[in-house]
Scaffold this motif. Structure first.
Motif, short mmCIF file in Angstrom:
data_model
loop_
_atom_site.label_atom_id
_atom_site.label_comp_id
_atom_site.label_asym_id
_atom_site.label_seq_id
_atom_site.Cartn_x
_atom_site.Cartn_y
_atom_site.Cartn_z
N HIS A 11 0.85 -1.19 0.00
CA HIS A 11 0.00 0.00 0.00
C HIS A 11 0.89 1.24 0.00
CE1 HIS A 11 -3.42 -2.58 1.39
NE2 HIS A 11 -2.43 -3.24 1.96
N GLY A 12 0.58 2.17 -0.89
CA GLY A 12 1.39 3.39 -0.96
C GLY A 12 0.66 4.49 -1.70
N VAL A 13 1.33 5.63 -1.82
CA VAL A 13 0.80 6.79 -2.53
C VAL A 13 1.66 7.00 -3.77
CG1 VAL A 13 0.36 9.27 -2.42
CG2 VAL A 13 -0.08 7.83 -0.43
N THR A 14 1.02 7.06 -4.92
CA THR A 14 1.75 7.13 -6.18
C THR A 14 2.44 8.48 -6.34
OG1 THR A 14 -0.21 7.93 -7.35
CG2 THR A 14 0.12 5.56 -7.27
N LYS A 15 3.30 8.57 -7.36
CA LYS A 15 3.99 9.82 -7.66
C LYS A 15 2.97 10.90 -8.02
CE LYS A 15 8.38 8.06 -9.46
NZ LYS A 15 9.26 8.01 -10.66
N GLY A 16 3.14 12.08 -7.49
CA GLY A 16 2.25 13.19 -7.82
C GLY A 16 2.65 13.86 -9.13
N LYS A 17 1.69 14.09 -9.99
CA LYS A 17 1.94 14.75 -11.28
C LYS A 17 1.20 16.07 -11.42
CE LYS A 17 2.59 10.20 -13.38
NZ LYS A 17 4.05 10.27 -13.43
N GLY A 18 0.52 16.48 -10.34
CA GLY A 18 -0.12 17.78 -10.35
C GLY A 18 -1.41 17.82 -11.15
N PHE A 19 -1.78 19.04 -11.57
CA PHE A 19 -3.01 19.26 -12.35
C PHE A 19 -2.70 18.97 -13.81
CE2 PHE A 19 -6.24 21.57 -14.60
CZ PHE A 19 -7.37 21.51 -13.78
N GLN A 20 -3.41 18.01 -14.40
CA GLN A 20 -3.16 17.61 -15.79
C GLN A 20 -4.44 17.68 -16.60
OE1 GLN A 20 -0.21 17.12 -17.01
NE2 GLN A 20 0.90 17.13 -15.07
N GLY A 21 -4.25 17.79 -17.90
CA GLY A 21 -5.39 17.85 -18.82
C GLY A 21 -5.99 16.48 -19.05
#
Length: 336
Positions: free
Chosen positions: A201-211
């Motif tokens: 269980h983990g938190v994925t890489k953040g990529k911010g606000f995307q289209g």
């Protein structure tokens, strides 16, 4: 010719819905699975820090595999798992509205490193004797554990605190087991063994606000589209006069709570005795010198992120849980 409807898969899996930012940066567990074979009390999970990925050559030892006895190349994740310390015991009762905390008792002399995360009370909330009086009304026992990240490759100073329930045996046995761990170190070998299948269980890489093109993979508009190419065409019918939740729109991408099921632990070793660090160290992490686990496949999250391991919630039938022989671990530099 009339309109020909072309079938296609839906955009965006509903298995990972909604796509919102995780509340915490570490893996959250909704349900702690207790193995059916567990008779004696034991912790139901553990945590470690993701160092990176490499590859390993193993001998396939699955009895019914077509490649039995042959060398296979696996992509493996390296998770450094320093010993953790138990500093508190909690008793819960089960109610129609969920678990209700009855009482809690902390260790007499908790580590000073905890001051970096929480404010230690000058007076203990509950002594062990008081905790024992509430035992008849308890139906769920867990312990609070803090990591010791100063021993890891990236030398983090602030410990992470997480709560792990105890499974197996009776409530009295679980209570005695928790008391025996209070104020002591716990290692990954006390919970899992090599060859066992687990959930990560983990938190994925953040990529911010995307289209919507990158977020859902919908089709680009034609080259001469009037209002640009990187958006979806229609947002739905006129009636009902609202936008459906299934319409692809821009928004948060990454930093989601995710679980990888049925990942096998290939090896548990010490970085000083069995080297796993590539030449030059893991990028953005450093060297793995302490206890680590080699996990087949990938686990969610960026490097240095805390990963929570639990017993698998969806065990496959006839899994072969004997760890394969590892012939070689790739040490090629990952720099540049």
């Amino acid at each position: 010719m009339g309109h020909i409807k072309k079938k296609r898969p839906r955009r965006g899996s509903l298995g990972v819905w909604p796509r919102v930012r995780a509340r915490a940066i570490r893996g959250h567990v909704e349900h702690w699975e207790t193995p059916k074979s567990l008779t004696a009390p034991k912790l139901l999970g553990f945590c470690g820090y993701k160092a990176g990925m490499t590859s390993a050559i193993v001998i396939d030892n699955r009895p019914k595999a077509l490649t039995k006895g042959e060398e296979l190349k696996y992509a493996v994740s390296v998770v450094e798992i320093p010993p953790a310390k138990v500093f508190s015991i909690r008793l819960y009762s089960k109610t129609p509205y969920g678990l209700h905390l009855i009482s809690e008792a902390m260790a007499d002399n908790p580590d000073k490193i905890l001051d970096r995360t929480i404010s230690l009370p000058k007076k203990r909330v509950s002594t062990f004797d008081t905790l024992k009086t509430h035992l008849p009304s308890a139906s769920y026992i867990s312990v609070l554990i803090h990591t010791q990240p100063s021993t890891t490759g990236f030398a983090k100073k602030t410990p992470d605190i997480f709560e792990i329930p105890i499974g197996g045996g009776s409530i009295a046995d679980q209570f005695n087991y928790a008391h025996s761990l209070l104020g002591k170190e716990v290692k990954i070998e006390d919970v899992f063994k090599a060859g066992e299948f687990i959930d990560a269980h983990g938190v994925t890489k953040g990529k911010g606000f995307q289209g919507m093109i990158k977020r859902y993979g919908i089709k680009l508009e034609r080259a001469k589209a009037e209002k640009g190419r990187r958006h979806r065409a229609t947002m739905g019918p006129i009636t009902p006069a609202r936008v459906g939740w299934w319409i692809a729109q821009s928004g948060q991408m990454g930093s989601h709570q995710r679980t990888e099921y049925n990942r096998q632990i290939l090896m548990i070793a010490n970085g000083k005795e069995k080297r796993v660090t590539p030449d030059g160290g893991f990028v953005n992490y450093g060297e793995v010198t302490g206890q680590y686990a080699l996990i087949a496949g990938s686990v969610p999250g960026a490097k240095r992120r805390l990963i929570t391991f639990t017993h698998t919630a969806k065990p496959r039938a006839n899994l072969f849980t004997q760890a394969p022989e590892i012939k070689q671990i790739t040490m090629r530099s990952q720099q540049g």
